[in-house]
Design a protein around this motif. Structure first.
Motif, short mmCIF file in Angstrom:
data_model
loop_
_atom_site.label_atom_id
_atom_site.label_comp_id
_atom_site.label_asym_id
_atom_site.label_seq_id
_atom_site.Cartn_x
_atom_site.Cartn_y
_atom_site.Cartn_z
N ASP A 1 0.94 -1.18 -0.13
CA ASP A 1 -0.02 -0.07 0.12
C ASP A 1 0.84 1.35 0.00
OD1 ASP A 1 -2.48 -1.48 0.02
OD2 ASP A 1 -2.41 -1.68 2.28
N LEU A 2 0.26 2.43 -0.49
CA LEU A 2 1.09 3.73 -0.81
C LEU A 2 0.00 4.66 0.03
CD1 LEU A 2 3.43 5.13 -1.89
CD2 LEU A 2 2.04 5.48 -3.85
N THR A 3 0.93 5.30 1.10
CA THR A 3 0.04 6.64 1.71
C THR A 3 0.35 7.64 1.01
OG1 THR A 3 0.03 5.59 3.86
CG2 THR A 3 -0.51 7.54 3.99
N ALA B 1 5.94 -3.11 6.29
CA ALA B 1 5.24 -3.64 5.23
C ALA B 1 6.04 -4.36 4.18
CB ALA B 1 4.22 -2.76 4.58
N TRP B 2 7.28 -3.79 3.95
CA TRP B 2 8.39 -4.57 3.02
C TRP B 2 8.54 -5.92 3.91
CZ3 TRP B 2 11.86 0.34 3.08
CH2 TRP B 2 11.32 1.38 2.75
N ALA C 1 5.87 -8.38 3.43
CA ALA C 1 5.81 -8.83 2.10
C ALA C 1 7.06 -9.65 1.64
CB ALA C 1 5.77 -7.64 1.09
N MET C 2 8.17 -9.57 2.22
CA MET C 2 9.34 -10.30 1.96
C MET C 2 8.92 -11.82 2.51
SD MET C 2 13.26 -9.98 3.19
CE MET C 2 12.97 -9.90 5.05
N ARG C 3 8.46 -11.88 3.65
CA ARG C 3 8.03 -12.98 4.49
C ARG C 3 7.00 -13.84 3.75
NH1 ARG C 3 7.44 -9.57 9.38
NH2 ARG C 3 9.38 -9.93 10.54
N ALA C 4 5.99 -13.12 3.02
CA ALA C 4 5.05 -13.70 2.24
C ALA C 4 5.71 -14.25 1.16
CB ALA C 4 3.81 -12.53 1.93
N CYS C 5 6.38 -13.66 0.48
CA CYS C 5 7.03 -14.22 -0.80
C CYS C 5 7.77 -15.45 -0.53
CB CYS C 5 7.80 -13.09 -1.41
SG CYS C 5 7.18 -11.39 -2.44
N GLY D 1 9.90 6.28 11.80
CA GLY D 1 8.46 6.79 11.19
C GLY D 1 8.49 6.16 9.68
N PRO D 2 7.53 6.49 8.93
CA PRO D 2 7.20 6.00 7.79
C PRO D 2 8.47 6.31 6.87
CG PRO D 2 5.79 8.00 8.38
CD PRO D 2 6.40 7.64 9.27
N ALA D 3 8.64 5.57 5.79
CA ALA D 3 9.56 6.02 4.78
C ALA D 3 9.19 6.82 3.65
CB ALA D 3 10.02 4.45 4.13
N LYS D 4 9.93 7.92 3.70
CA LYS D 4 9.32 8.96 2.38
C LYS D 4 10.06 8.28 1.07
CE LYS D 4 8.72 13.14 3.05
NZ LYS D 4 7.33 13.24 3.38
#
Length: 504
Positions: A35-37, A50-51, A54-58, A93-96
């Motif tokens: 997702d993108l905020t 989230a990355w 997602a890596m775990r899911a892959c 914090g979130p990654a820009k």
């Protein structure tokens, strides 16, 4: 058998490929969405956790027996992002992201502090453009002071995943050159540009050490167990997604040109020495293969065709039929596709413009074609700068999601008047990360393999997808491209400065 894996953390998804280097075949692949905020101020952010999820899911989607056979892993990541990490390794914090234009106002002051854009290019080879990591630091200092106060390490997206995998904080020259702080000529951080970013703090102390492109590191036992990997897996240096795509498409020797049609559009070529333009017409990056990678980036490519298709209620999978039903030039429509602001041409405050509307062309097919043409013309604009500098290319290797479109492949061949090849491995960034992992593994074993030789062995093209320019369409696109350039010149003043404050 030697089995390697490549992981690509992009803007929209994380992708994994597992490659058998002896059989020269991809054994498995997997992907997980992200997702993108987004904010009205141009901010584009993601949660680094989230990355990792997602890596775990892959990896979980890959057969456990195959996972145990993986000997080395490489990570590709979207460039320019800023992951703030504290002393304990916790994300603050979130990654820009690369496509974040909320920090565009911070670019000028950094360059002004060293004497302007030209001096910035003298110091590092590049100006500080919207989206580069450097501008995200003063923005964070102003808008998230609590994050800035606790900041211990500045990591790029692929650096962060490497940190999760190895526990080591390090960076390689290709991705580092996208921060704006790396002097690409000397391959060292520029102390002057770091001071210009924050004169009151030693940002150099927050930057991880730089490692060579063929470096590799041991995986953490805990994460190896969690992902179902052997504890003997080696993790390569990895790199930015463009740098990894260069490896995955064989762009590791001079004369090669790769075009990526992804969310952003890119053109990059390999060089054995720094290729710096005094006017900053292209990004003078290092490669992740030990050389340099002059690069053109547009911030709006497949995102434009996707938005137009969404607006009219159809899928881009059905977009080729719209292109086939229309003619080059879109019946007079011109689309300046700067939906997210733009880097090439340099219009960070730019917006999309659709010009030339008339009763005969106000149809979804023409507008969809105009969007695809506009994204292609933006790349042609950058290509013209390469050619004007004396670079020569006889073929284009086309990759990215847009390369799945037969109509877009032919459009590129016609607009650029150059034959197009499509690599057999479509996930070029993930595949490039796997090849870099294979290279670093061979180097760790004492072998003298060059990456160029390795790429020549493993990078193949799909003969069924290549295409050549059609002379009639080549002629038809020329006036349409010139019309695009005229409209570009006309709107530059509209987006050259910050918009006026709203009336009270």
């Amino acid at each position: 058998m030697t089995v390697v894996a490549g992981l690509d953390a992009g803007t929209q998804s994380v992708k994994l490929v597992v490659y058998d280097a002896d059989a020269r075949v991809v054994l498995a692949s997997a992907s997980a969405p992200l997702d993108l905020t987004s904010g009205d101020d141009g901010s584009r952010e993601q949660d680094p956790a989230a990355w990792v999820d997602a890596m775990r899911a892959c990896f979980a989607a890959i057969d456990v027996g195959l996972r145990h056979r993986i000997a080395a892993l490489g990570v590709s990541g979207q460039q320019h992002g800023f992951v703030p990490v504290d002393e304990a390794g916790q994300v603050l914090g979130p990654a820009k992201l690369w496509c974040d234009t909320s920090t565009s106002a911070q670019c000028g002051p950094i360059m002004d502090a060293v004497g302007g854009p030209a001096r910035c290019i003298e110091l590092a080879g590049n100006p500080i453009l919207a989206g580069y990591t450097a501008s995200k630091l003063p923005w964070t200092r102003e808008h998230r002071p609590e994050v800035y106060a606790r900041l211990a390490t500045i990591l790029l997206p692929h650096d962060y995943l490497n940190f999760v995998l190895t526990g080591e904080r390090y960076c390689e020259h290709g991705d580092a050159s996208g921060t704006g702080w790396l002097d690409v000529r000397t391959r060292q951080w520029s102390a002057e540009l770091l001071a210009a970013t924050d004169a009151g703090r030693d940002l150099g102390g927050c930057l991880p050490p730089l490692v060579d492109a063929d470096a590799s590191f041991a995986i953490l036992p805990g994460i190896a167990t969690e992902l179902g990997l052997s504890r003997d897996v080696r993790v390569s240096a990895g790199g930015g997604d463009n740098m990894m795509a260069a490896i995955g498409t064989g762009c590791v020797s001079e004369g090669r040109l790769t075009m990526s049609l992804g969310t952003s559009g890119t053109l990059f070529a390999y060089a054995d020495q720094p290729i710096v333009d005094p006017g900053g017409a292209w990004a003078a990056f290092c490669s992740s293969s030990g050389g340099w990678l002059p690069l053109i980036c547009t911030m709006n490519c497949t995102v434009v065709t996707e938005q137009v298709a969404k607006m009219f209620g159809f899928s881009t999978r059905d977009g080729d039929a719209r292109i086939d039903a229309t003619q080059p030039g879109a019946d007079g429509l011109t689309f300046l596709p700067f939906l997210n602001g733009e880097r090439t041409p340099d219009l960070p405050l730019g917006k999309g413009v659709l010009a030339g509307l008339a009763p005969h062309n106000m149809r979804e097919a023409q507008i969809y074609r105009a969007a695809m043409e506009g994204a292609t013309y933006s790349l042609r604009y950058g290509y013209d700068a390469f050619v004007a500098a004396g670079m020569q290319f006889d073929r284009i290797a086309l990759t990215g999601g847009g390369a799945n479109s037969a109509a877009w492949r032919q459009m590129v061949a016609d607009v650029f008047d150059c034959p197009v090849d499509v690599p057999a491995q479509t996930e070029s960034a993930a595949f490039g990360a796997a090849l870099q992992a294979l290279w670093s593994l061979s180097r760790s074993r004492g072998e003298a393999t060059t990456l160029a030789a390795l790429a020549a062995e493993h990078v193949a093209v799909d003969p069924a997808l290549g295409c050549s320019p059609d002379p009639e369409r080549v002629r038809a696109y020329r006036p349409a491209y010139q019309r695009f350039l005229r409209h570009l010149d006309a709107v530059r003043p509209l987006y050259a400065e910050s918009p006026p404050a709203p009336l009270q």
